[in-house]
Write a protein that holds these residues in place. Structure first.
Motif, PDB file in Angstrom:
ATOM      1  N   MET A 178      -4.206 -10.560 -31.768  1.00 40.47           N
ATOM      2  CA  MET A 178      -4.713 -11.874 -32.085  1.00 40.47           C
ATOM      3  C   MET A 178      -5.769 -11.762 -33.190  1.00 40.47           C
ATOM      4  O   MET A 178      -6.680 -10.950 -33.112  1.00 40.47           O
ATOM      5  CB  MET A 178      -5.314 -12.524 -30.835  1.00 40.47           C
ATOM      6  N   LEU A 179      -5.636 -12.573 -34.202  1.00 47.45           N
ATOM      7  CA  LEU A 179      -6.564 -12.578 -35.331  1.00 47.45           C
ATOM      8  C   LEU A 179      -7.895 -13.196 -34.914  1.00 47.45           C
ATOM      9  O   LEU A 179      -7.932 -14.253 -34.290  1.00 47.45           O
ATOM     10  CB  LEU A 179      -5.947 -13.398 -36.472  1.00 47.45           C
ATOM     11  N   LYS A 180      -9.007 -12.503 -35.242  1.00 46.16           N
ATOM     12  CA  LYS A 180     -10.341 -12.982 -34.869  1.00 46.16           C
ATOM     13  C   LYS A 180     -11.295 -12.894 -36.052  1.00 46.16           C
ATOM     14  O   LYS A 180     -11.136 -12.045 -36.920  1.00 46.16           O
ATOM     15  CB  LYS A 180     -10.904 -12.145 -33.721  1.00 46.16           C
ATOM     16  N   ILE A 181     -12.284 -13.768 -36.034  1.00 47.83           N
ATOM     17  CA  ILE A 181     -13.360 -13.700 -37.019  1.00 47.83           C
ATOM     18  C   ILE A 181     -14.349 -12.643 -36.550  1.00 47.83           C
ATOM     19  O   ILE A 181     -14.866 -12.716 -35.441  1.00 47.83           O
ATOM     20  CB  ILE A 181     -14.049 -15.072 -37.165  1.00 47.83           C
ATOM     21  N   LEU A 182     -14.590 -11.632 -37.411  1.00 52.62           N
ATOM     22  CA  LEU A 182     -15.505 -10.548 -37.055  1.00 52.62           C
ATOM     23  C   LEU A 182     -16.945 -10.852 -37.427  1.00 52.62           C
ATOM     24  O   LEU A 182     -17.853 -10.620 -36.641  1.00 52.62           O
ATOM     25  CB  LEU A 182     -15.084  -9.249 -37.740  1.00 52.62           C
ATOM     26  N   ARG A 183     -17.143 -11.327 -38.673  1.00 50.30           N
ATOM     27  CA  ARG A 183     -18.515 -11.533 -39.126  1.00 50.30           C
ATOM     28  C   ARG A 183     -18.545 -12.408 -40.360  1.00 50.30           C
ATOM     29  O   ARG A 183     -17.574 -12.512 -41.097  1.00 50.30           O
ATOM     30  CB  ARG A 183     -19.193 -10.214 -39.445  1.00 50.30           C
ATOM     31  N   ARG A 184     -19.681 -13.036 -40.568  1.00 47.51           N
ATOM     32  CA  ARG A 184     -19.920 -13.811 -41.782  1.00 47.51           C
ATOM     33  C   ARG A 184     -20.218 -12.825 -42.912  1.00 47.51           C
ATOM     34  O   ARG A 184     -20.889 -11.815 -42.718  1.00 47.51           O
ATOM     35  CB  ARG A 184     -21.100 -14.755 -41.588  1.00 47.51           C
ATOM     36  N   GLU A 217     -15.158 -12.212 -42.557  1.00 46.48           N
ATOM     37  CA  GLU A 217     -14.218 -11.098 -42.483  1.00 46.48           C
ATOM     38  C   GLU A 217     -13.412 -11.249 -41.197  1.00 46.48           C
ATOM     39  O   GLU A 217     -13.958 -11.559 -40.140  1.00 46.48           O
ATOM     40  CB  GLU A 217     -14.952  -9.761 -42.477  1.00 46.48           C
ATOM     41  N   LEU A 218     -12.099 -11.033 -41.299  1.00 46.88           N
ATOM     42  CA  LEU A 218     -11.203 -11.152 -40.151  1.00 46.88           C
ATOM     43  C   LEU A 218     -10.873  -9.782 -39.573  1.00 46.88           C
ATOM     44  O   LEU A 218     -11.031  -8.755 -40.238  1.00 46.88           O
ATOM     45  CB  LEU A 218      -9.911 -11.872 -40.559  1.00 46.88           C
ATOM     46  N   SER A 219     -10.394  -9.774 -38.346  1.00 44.02           N
ATOM     47  CA  SER A 219     -10.115  -8.526 -37.637  1.00 44.02           C
ATOM     48  C   SER A 219      -9.032  -7.686 -38.306  1.00 44.02           C
ATOM     49  O   SER A 219      -8.965  -6.486 -38.084  1.00 44.02           O
ATOM     50  CB  SER A 219      -9.728  -8.820 -36.185  1.00 44.02           C
ATOM     51  N   ASN A 220      -8.198  -8.275 -39.155  1.00 44.71           N
ATOM     52  CA  ASN A 220      -7.164  -7.501 -39.847  1.00 44.71           C
ATOM     53  C   ASN A 220      -7.626  -7.023 -41.224  1.00 44.71           C
ATOM     54  O   ASN A 220      -6.852  -6.455 -41.984  1.00 44.71           O
ATOM     55  CB  ASN A 220      -5.875  -8.305 -39.965  1.00 44.71           C
ATOM     56  N   GLY A 221      -8.909  -7.281 -41.567  1.00 46.96           N
ATOM     57  CA  GLY A 221      -9.447  -6.849 -42.850  1.00 46.96           C
ATOM     58  C   GLY A 221      -9.390  -7.914 -43.929  1.00 46.96           C
ATOM     59  O   GLY A 221      -9.984  -7.752 -44.993  1.00 46.96           O
ATOM     60  N   ASP A 222      -8.667  -9.003 -43.702  1.00 46.67           N
ATOM     61  CA  ASP A 222      -8.613 -10.103 -44.658  1.00 46.67           C
ATOM     62  C   ASP A 222      -9.884 -10.940 -44.570  1.00 46.67           C
ATOM     63  O   ASP A 222     -10.726 -10.720 -43.702  1.00 46.67           O
ATOM     64  CB  ASP A 222      -7.394 -10.999 -44.383  1.00 46.67           C
ATOM     65  N   PHE A 223     -10.005 -11.906 -45.462  1.00 49.12           N
ATOM     66  CA  PHE A 223     -11.167 -12.776 -45.489  1.00 49.12           C
ATOM     67  C   PHE A 223     -10.755 -14.237 -45.349  1.00 49.12           C
ATOM     68  O   PHE A 223      -9.748 -14.660 -45.910  1.00 49.12           O
ATOM     69  CB  PHE A 223     -11.959 -12.589 -46.790  1.00 49.12           C
ATOM     70  N   LEU A 224     -11.529 -14.978 -44.614  1.00 40.18           N
ATOM     71  CA  LEU A 224     -11.362 -16.416 -44.452  1.00 40.18           C
ATOM     72  C   LEU A 224     -12.385 -17.080 -45.360  1.00 40.18           C
ATOM     73  O   LEU A 224     -13.546 -16.680 -45.378  1.00 40.18           O
ATOM     74  CB  LEU A 224     -11.637 -16.774 -42.992  1.00 40.18           C
TER      75      LEU A 224
END
Length: 79
Positions: free
Chosen positions: A1-7, A28-35
């Motif tokens: 499941m994709l999660k937001i890790l940190r601002r 930063e998202l748990s898969n290394g991508d950015f939101l």
């Protein structure tokens, strides 16, 4: 499941958004991508994309303020 890790960078309040009316943000998202939270500007900017740039139907052009990205620079990993 994709999660937001940190601002990434300063929170909107730290950049002066007290009313929540101007809140571009990067996470930063748990898969290394950015939101990215920004202003949707696809209709305005799509026709001005350079010839070597493309946008899929499911992609949107989002604009964030210069300050948002500059304040995030120190938190963006090199790799």
């Amino acid at each position: 499941m994709l999660k937001i890790l940190r601002r990434i960078g300063a929170a909107p309040r730290e950049r002066g958004s007290l009313a929540g009316a101007n809140c571009p943000d990067i996470f930063e998202l748990s898969n290394g991508d950015f939101l990215v939270i920004g202003t949707e500007m696809t209709a305005v900017l799509d026709s001005g994309l350079p010839a070597d740039a493309a946008r899929a139907d499911y992609e949107r052009i989002v604009v964030i303020s210069r300050e948002t990205l500059i304040r995030a620079k120190a938190d963006i990993p090199d790799a």
